[in-house]
Design a protein around this motif. Structure first.
Motif, PDB file in Angstrom:
ATOM      1  N   ARG A  99       0.840  -1.151   0.127  1.00 38.06           N
ATOM      2  CA  ARG A  99       0.108   0.095  -0.082  1.00 38.06           C
ATOM      3  C   ARG A  99       0.862   1.116   0.018  1.00 38.06           C
ATOM      4  NH1 ARG A  99      -1.765  -1.729   5.751  1.00 38.06           N
ATOM      5  NH2 ARG A  99      -0.078  -0.875   6.841  1.00 38.06           N
ATOM      6  N   PHE A 100       2.119   1.155  -0.028  1.00 41.63           N
ATOM      7  CA  PHE A 100       3.209   2.280   0.243  1.00 41.63           C
ATOM      8  C   PHE A 100       3.723   2.402  -1.069  1.00 41.63           C
ATOM      9  CE2 PHE A 100       2.595   0.909   4.714  1.00 41.63           C
ATOM     10  CZ  PHE A 100       2.110   2.219   5.210  1.00 41.63           C
ATOM     11  N   GLY A 101       3.627   1.372  -2.032  1.00 38.24           N
ATOM     12  CA  GLY A 101       4.187   1.557  -3.287  1.00 38.24           C
ATOM     13  C   GLY A 101       5.482   0.810  -3.205  1.00 38.24           C
ATOM     14  N   VAL A 102       5.935   0.108  -2.169  1.00 41.93           N
ATOM     15  CA  VAL A 102       7.153  -0.594  -2.047  1.00 41.93           C
ATOM     16  C   VAL A 102       6.718  -2.066  -2.818  1.00 41.93           C
ATOM     17  CG1 VAL A 102       8.910  -1.710  -0.389  1.00 41.93           C
ATOM     18  CG2 VAL A 102       7.731   0.598  -0.270  1.00 41.93           C
ATOM     19  N   ILE A 103       7.885  -2.642  -3.599  1.00 44.74           N
ATOM     20  CA  ILE A 103       7.682  -3.898  -3.935  1.00 44.74           C
ATOM     21  C   ILE A 103       8.393  -4.830  -3.014  1.00 44.74           C
ATOM     22  CG2 ILE A 103       8.565  -5.483  -5.605  1.00 44.74           C
ATOM     23  CD1 ILE A 103       6.739  -3.566  -6.959  1.00 44.74           C
ATOM     24  N   GLU A 104       7.375  -5.842  -2.375  1.00 42.17           N
ATOM     25  CA  GLU A 104       7.735  -6.939  -1.482  1.00 42.17           C
ATOM     26  C   GLU A 104       7.896  -8.083  -2.225  1.00 42.17           C
ATOM     27  OE1 GLU A 104       8.316  -5.869   1.586  1.00 42.17           O
ATOM     28  OE2 GLU A 104       7.403  -4.122   1.843  1.00 42.17           O
ATOM     29  N   SER A 105       9.137  -8.634  -1.903  1.00 41.68           N
ATOM     30  CA  SER A 105       9.294 -10.124  -2.329  1.00 41.68           C
ATOM     31  C   SER A 105       8.906 -11.221  -1.210  1.00 41.68           C
ATOM     32  CB  SER A 105      10.682 -10.236  -2.816  1.00 41.68           C
ATOM     33  OG  SER A 105      10.957 -11.543  -3.340  1.00 41.68           O
ATOM     34  N   GLU A 106       8.383 -12.363  -1.192  1.00 46.27           N
ATOM     35  CA  GLU A 106       8.082 -13.089  -0.167  1.00 46.27           C
ATOM     36  C   GLU A 106       8.015 -14.486  -0.417  1.00 46.27           C
ATOM     37  OE1 GLU A 106       4.340 -11.927   1.720  1.00 46.27           O
ATOM     38  OE2 GLU A 106       3.335 -11.810  -0.229  1.00 46.27           O
ATOM     39  N   ARG A 107       8.036 -15.528   0.481  1.00 42.97           N
ATOM     40  CA  ARG A 107       7.858 -16.731   0.379  1.00 42.97           C
ATOM     41  C   ARG A 107       6.055 -16.831   0.218  1.00 42.97           C
ATOM     42  NH1 ARG A 107       6.572 -20.206   4.409  1.00 42.97           N
ATOM     43  NH2 ARG A 107       7.666 -18.621   5.801  1.00 42.97           N
ATOM     44  N   SER A 108       5.462 -17.652  -0.496  1.00 43.09           N
ATOM     45  CA  SER A 108       3.906 -17.671  -0.583  1.00 43.09           C
ATOM     46  C   SER A 108       3.388 -19.083  -0.779  1.00 43.09           C
ATOM     47  CB  SER A 108       3.521 -16.713  -1.604  1.00 43.09           C
ATOM     48  OG  SER A 108       4.091 -16.932  -2.856  1.00 43.09           O
ATOM     49  N   TYR A 109       2.440 -19.314  -0.633  1.00 50.30           N
ATOM     50  CA  TYR A 109       1.514 -20.420  -0.722  1.00 50.30           C
ATOM     51  C   TYR A 109       0.318 -20.295  -1.508  1.00 50.30           C
ATOM     52  CZ  TYR A 109       3.857 -22.045   3.202  1.00 50.30           C
ATOM     53  OH  TYR A 109       4.918 -22.373   4.336  1.00 50.30           O
ATOM     54  N   GLU A 110       0.133 -21.250  -2.422  1.00 50.11           N
ATOM     55  CA  GLU A 110      -1.324 -21.009  -3.534  1.00 50.11           C
ATOM     56  C   GLU A 110      -2.137 -22.446  -3.124  1.00 50.11           C
ATOM     57  OE1 GLU A 110      -2.336 -21.609  -8.096  1.00 50.11           O
ATOM     58  OE2 GLU A 110      -0.530 -22.155  -7.285  1.00 50.11           O
ATOM     59  N   VAL A 111      -3.193 -21.984  -2.641  1.00 52.40           N
ATOM     60  CA  VAL A 111      -4.143 -23.116  -2.107  1.00 52.40           C
ATOM     61  C   VAL A 111      -5.242 -23.265  -3.441  1.00 52.40           C
ATOM     62  CG1 VAL A 111      -5.866 -23.815  -0.693  1.00 52.40           C
ATOM     63  CG2 VAL A 111      -3.961 -22.675   0.127  1.00 52.40           C
ATOM     64  N   ILE A 112      -5.365 -24.424  -4.032  1.00 51.10           N
ATOM     65  CA  ILE A 112      -6.387 -24.584  -5.220  1.00 51.10           C
ATOM     66  C   ILE A 112      -7.577 -25.327  -4.813  1.00 51.10           C
ATOM     67  CG2 ILE A 112      -6.759 -25.549  -7.309  1.00 51.10           C
ATOM     68  CD1 ILE A 112      -3.435 -25.268  -7.781  1.00 51.10           C
TER      69      ILE A 112
END
Length: 154
Positions: A99-112
């Motif tokens: 929301r501040f315009g900063v590109i954040e990189s992170e570990r993530s999960y996709e649930v299908i």
């Protein structure tokens, strides 16, 4: 019931990178060609909805990232009871613009999630509860959601 997490590479958040805090999309998916060796129309398929949920693990407030154990507990307590027929989880890495315009990189999960189209009206509030609880429990800005029509045969 435990949900096994498998690892794949994901690129998540193109829409979020555009500054959207919430993504809900819907698109029709064409019916796939019959499997090799099968006769067209010989295997009945059912109208389903495929919902993909993208869960980030970095905390916007700078707190510690959501751990694999915490995510597994969330699945066991919040997702599996709402969708006990089954689901798929993939671990990946994504990025988004916060929301501040900063590109954040992170570990993530996709649930299908796959569920009959006729069950969509009852599935929708369950999915929204999952998204809301994750945001609250882990101080997240959003959980991205993508819905698409699918033809499914088990």
């Amino acid at each position: 019931m435990r949900t096994k997490i498998t690892t794949t590479t994901l690129v998540v958040g193109a829409a979020l990178a555009l500054g959207s805090p919430l993504v809900t999309a819907s698109a029709a998916v064409p019916v796939a060609a019959p499997a090799p060796g099968s006769v067209a129309g010989s295997s009945p398929s059912t109208a389903y909805v495929e919902t993909q949920l993208f869960f980030g693990t970095a905390r916007p407030d700078g707190g510690p990232a959501v751990t694999a154990r915490q995510f597994q507990d969330f699945l066991d307590r919040q997702v599996t009871p709402r969708f006990p027929a089954g689901l798929t989880v993939q671990e990946g890495h994504g990025q988004y613009r916060d929301r501040f315009g900063v590109i954040e990189s992170e570990r993530s999960y996709e649930v299908i999630l796959l569920y009959p189209a006729s069950a969509a009206p009852s599935a929708d509030p369950k999915i929204e509860q999952i998204r809301s609880r994750y945001n609250e429990q882990f101080a997240q800005e959003s959980v991205a959601r993508v819905d698409q029509d699918a033809r499914v045969d088990f």
